[in-house]
Design an enzyme around this catalytic site. Structure first.
Site, PDB file in Angstrom:
ATOM      1  N   ASP A   1       6.431 -14.108  18.713  1.00 14.91           N
ATOM      2  CA  ASP A   1       6.993 -13.769  17.456  1.00 14.91           C
ATOM      3  C   ASP A   1       8.290 -14.033  17.193  1.00 14.91           C
ATOM      4  O   ASP A   1       8.607 -14.928  16.092  1.00 14.91           O
ATOM      5  CB  ASP A   1       6.593 -12.018  17.013  1.00 14.91           C
ATOM      6  CG  ASP A   1       7.033 -12.010  15.492  1.00 14.91           C
ATOM      7  OD1 ASP A   1       6.329 -12.228  14.284  1.00 14.91           O
ATOM      8  OD2 ASP A   1       8.378 -11.655  15.211  1.00 14.91           O
TER       9      ASP A   1
ATOM     10  N   LYS B   1       7.093 -16.665   8.385  1.00 11.14           N
ATOM     11  CA  LYS B   1       6.734 -17.142   9.731  1.00 11.14           C
ATOM     12  C   LYS B   1       6.114 -15.760  10.666  1.00 11.14           C
ATOM     13  O   LYS B   1       6.426 -14.745  10.483  1.00 11.14           O
ATOM     14  CB  LYS B   1       7.959 -17.676  10.500  1.00 11.14           C
ATOM     15  CG  LYS B   1       9.049 -16.870  10.449  1.00 11.14           C
ATOM     16  CD  LYS B   1       9.148 -15.647  11.185  1.00 11.14           C
ATOM     17  CE  LYS B   1       8.748 -15.590  12.806  1.00 11.14           C
ATOM     18  NZ  LYS B   1       9.214 -14.254  13.355  1.00 11.14           N
TER      19      LYS B   1
ATOM     20  N   ARG C   1       0.852  -1.176   0.013  1.00 13.71           N
ATOM     21  CA  ARG C   1       0.152  -0.122   0.015  1.00 13.71           C
ATOM     22  C   ARG C   1       0.949   1.208  -0.113  1.00 13.71           C
ATOM     23  O   ARG C   1       0.304   2.266  -0.421  1.00 13.71           O
ATOM     24  CB  ARG C   1      -1.053   0.043   1.296  1.00 13.71           C
ATOM     25  CG  ARG C   1      -1.911  -1.118   1.013  1.00 13.71           C
ATOM     26  CD  ARG C   1      -2.498  -1.593   2.511  1.00 13.71           C
ATOM     27  NE  ARG C   1      -1.542  -1.488   3.555  1.00 13.71           N
ATOM     28  CZ  ARG C   1      -1.866  -1.651   4.930  1.00 13.71           C
ATOM     29  NH1 ARG C   1      -3.009  -1.695   5.117  1.00 13.71           N
ATOM     30  NH2 ARG C   1      -0.962  -1.854   5.715  1.00 13.71           N
TER      31      ARG C   1
HETATM   32  P1  NAP Z   1       6.208  -4.885   9.076  1.00 17.27           P
HETATM   33  O1  NAP Z   1       7.525  -4.081   8.277  1.00 17.27           O
HETATM   34  O2  NAP Z   1       5.204  -4.184   9.954  1.00 17.27           O
HETATM   35  O3  NAP Z   1       5.187  -5.160   7.961  1.00 17.27           O
HETATM   36  C1  NAP Z   1       5.350  -5.535   6.595  1.00 17.27           C
HETATM   37  C2  NAP Z   1       4.340  -4.826   5.506  1.00 17.27           C
HETATM   38  O4  NAP Z   1       3.095  -5.371   5.532  1.00 17.27           O
HETATM   39  C3  NAP Z   1       4.293  -3.336   5.921  1.00 17.27           C
HETATM   40  O5  NAP Z   1       5.206  -2.537   5.394  1.00 17.27           O
HETATM   41  C4  NAP Z   1       2.888  -3.031   5.187  1.00 17.27           C
HETATM   42  O6  NAP Z   1       3.073  -2.538   3.797  1.00 17.27           O
HETATM   43  C5  NAP Z   1       2.124  -4.434   5.147  1.00 17.27           C
HETATM   44  N1  NAP Z   1       1.062  -4.575   5.978  1.00 17.27           N
HETATM   45  C6  NAP Z   1       1.210  -4.248   7.409  1.00 17.27           C
HETATM   46  N2  NAP Z   1      -0.235  -4.469   7.841  1.00 17.27           N
HETATM   47  C7  NAP Z   1      -0.911  -4.814   6.874  1.00 17.27           C
HETATM   48  C8  NAP Z   1      -2.355  -5.037   6.820  1.00 17.27           C
HETATM   49  N3  NAP Z   1      -3.153  -5.162   7.931  1.00 17.27           N
HETATM   50  N4  NAP Z   1      -2.860  -5.287   5.669  1.00 17.27           N
HETATM   51  C9  NAP Z   1      -2.032  -5.257   4.500  1.00 17.27           C
HETATM   52  N5  NAP Z   1      -0.616  -5.302   4.491  1.00 17.27           N
HETATM   53  C10 NAP Z   1      -0.156  -4.827   5.620  1.00 17.27           C
HETATM   54  O7  NAP Z   1       6.632  -6.174   9.573  1.00 17.27           O
HETATM   55  P2  NAP Z   1       7.948  -7.134   9.118  1.00 17.27           P
HETATM   56  O8  NAP Z   1       8.766  -7.007  10.231  1.00 17.27           O
HETATM   57  O9  NAP Z   1       8.729  -6.912   7.836  1.00 17.27           O
HETATM   58  O10 NAP Z   1       7.351  -8.339   9.620  1.00 17.27           O
HETATM   59  C11 NAP Z   1       6.436  -9.074   8.739  1.00 17.27           C
HETATM   60  C12 NAP Z   1       6.496 -10.975   8.821  1.00 17.27           C
HETATM   61  O11 NAP Z   1       7.787 -11.208   8.874  1.00 17.27           O
HETATM   62  C13 NAP Z   1       5.979 -11.096  10.273  1.00 17.27           C
HETATM   63  O12 NAP Z   1       5.190 -12.206  10.247  1.00 17.27           O
HETATM   64  C14 NAP Z   1       7.409 -11.492  10.886  1.00 17.27           C
HETATM   65  O13 NAP Z   1       7.032 -12.459  12.004  1.00 17.27           O
HETATM   66  C15 NAP Z   1       8.328 -11.725   9.938  1.00 17.27           C
HETATM   67  N6  NAP Z   1       9.748 -11.547  10.087  1.00 17.27           N
HETATM   68  C16 NAP Z   1      10.103 -10.372  10.644  1.00 17.27           C
HETATM   69  C17 NAP Z   1      11.252  -9.922  10.866  1.00 17.27           C
HETATM   70  C18 NAP Z   1      11.910  -8.827  11.480  1.00 17.27           C
HETATM   71  O14 NAP Z   1      13.099  -8.580  11.771  1.00 17.27           O
HETATM   72  N7  NAP Z   1      11.031  -7.690  11.647  1.00 17.27           N
HETATM   73  C19 NAP Z   1      12.388 -11.089  10.755  1.00 17.27           C
HETATM   74  C20 NAP Z   1      11.834 -12.246  10.103  1.00 17.27           C
HETATM   75  C21 NAP Z   1      10.642 -12.532  10.059  1.00 17.27           C
HETATM   76  P3  NAP Z   1       2.021  -1.584   3.009  1.00 17.27           P
HETATM   77  O15 NAP Z   1       1.405  -0.821   4.418  1.00 17.27           O
HETATM   78  O16 NAP Z   1       3.175  -0.802   2.030  1.00 17.27           O
HETATM   79  O17 NAP Z   1       1.027  -2.243   2.615  1.00 17.27           O
END
Ligand code: NAP
Length: 305
Positions: free
Chosen positions: A168, A90, A37
């Site tokens: 998480d 995950k 988005r």
């Molecule tokens: P994030 O940055 O908060 O979210 C990823 C993207 O998803 C956001 O930039 C957003 O993009 C989109 N999004 C968020 N909420 C949404 C919604 N309700 N509907 C549709 N799109 C939405 O999260 P992240 O840290 O990348 O984590 C994402 C996943 O990867 C999680 O399951 C996490 O456990 C996993 N993960 C994270 C890490 C870490 O270090 N953070 C490491 C390994 C795995 P837009 O707003 O542009 O659509």
């Protein structure tokens, strides 16, 4: 192997830190589009609407969902119904039943569903598993502690229902544990610390059978500790440090695999698609679910990013 076109959905922290570099560095994959988005990747077509991407880009056969767990099911469902292979970050969903549903859809559509566990691709994990094979586990300690403000900056979803809180990162430890143990364990007790007014825990202590214990803390200052050690009845001792990437056996540091976690996940996905198979193991999520079901709830100081 053919060059496979993949679309990343959710251009946020993990997509930018890991998925985009892993895809760009691989000769097997081409990042053909993103759906986000607000986010985008330079030089790659961006769609703001997932349905539009699915209808306009039939050439993209794989969708990699890098969204938080709460919205993931609806995207996965649409992608599988549109005949695309799907990779799930995950944890693979908010609930176990959601992911069982996705498994059925993938089977019906004849496509691959890969519920990824990046920590299972830690460089020392296969060596630890090989060492423990056939042994009797008598004791284990998991210490998974990090600063939520560093690893989830401003990500309110981790404290919303379905966000899992400190599980998480904790589920990464469980993805390793369930991979390396020769026989499964199960949760027998849990203590969960919920910040006042929040929906998910910020710290937890979990006891499993076979003497395995786990401590999770999201208020760690300084470097994270992503460590576990297991002892066996014959005196064996295995230690995994740095999230499964460093391996010590009986006090000696051992050589480990060379490939990094996310390149290994994309290599595995390429293999699964090639073989027409899925890989969905929910055992790490079962432990989280059980800890939440059995857990004694303590209310602790409120938390703000
Ligand atoms: P994030 O940055 O908060 O979210 C990823 C993207 O998803 C956001 O930039 C957003 O993009 C989109 N999004 C968020 N909420 C949404 C919604 N309700 N509907 C549709 N799109 C939405 O999260 P992240 O840290 O990348 O984590 C994402 C996943 O990867 C999680 O399951 C996490 O456990 C996993 N993960 C994270 C890490 C870490 O270090 N953070 C490491 C390994 C795995 P837009 O707003 O542009 O659509």
């Amino acid at each position: 192997m053919p060059n496979r076109k993949v679309c990343i959905v959710g251009v946020g922290k993990i997509a930018v830190d890991q998925h985009v570099p892993a895809i760009n560095d691989s000769p097997d994959w081409e990042l053909a589009a993103t759906v986000s988005r607000q986010g985008s990747v330079e030089g790659v077509p961006t769609f703001r609407d997932f349905d539009v991407m699915l209808s306009e880009r039939p050439d993209i056969e794989v969708v990699s969902l890098c969204l938080p767990p709460q919205p993931r099911f609806q995207y996965a469902r649409k992608a599988l119904k549109a005949g695309r292979h799907v990779m799930l970050e995950k944890p693979p969903g908010q609930t176990l039943a959601e992911v069982h549903h996705l498994e059925r859809l993938a089977e019906e559509a004849g496509v691959t569903l890969f519920a990824t566990w990046h920590s299972r691709m830690g460089k020392g994990v296969a060596g630890a598993k090989a060492f423990l094979a056939g042994k009797e586990v008598v004791d284990g300690n998991i210490s998974w502690k990090e600063d939520v403000r560093q690893w989830h900056p401003g990500q309110e979803w981790v404290f919303e229902p379905g966000g899992m809180g400190v599980f998480d990162p904790g589920i990464n430890a469980l993805s390793i544990l369930t991979e390396i143990l020769p026989k499964p364990v199960h949760v027998i007790r849990a203590d969960l610390d919920y910040p006042e007014g929040r929906q998910t825990p910020i710290a937890a202590r979990v006891e499993f059978t076979r003497g395995v214990g786990m401590e999770l803390d999201w208020l760690q200052k300084g470097p994270p500790s992503w460590d576990m050690e297991i002892r066996t009845a014959d005196g064996g001792h295995v230690v995994l440090r740095f999230g499964g990437n460093e391996l010590w056996i009986d006090g000696e540091k051992k050589p480990v695999a060379e490939i990094e976690e996310y390149p290994a996940l994309y290599a595995r996905m390429a293999e699964l698609v090639e073989q027409g198979r899925s890989d969905v193991d929910l055992s790490p999520m079962v432990h989280v679910s059980d800890a939440m079901t059995l857990g004694k709830r303590n209310v602790v100081e409120s938390f703000a990013f």
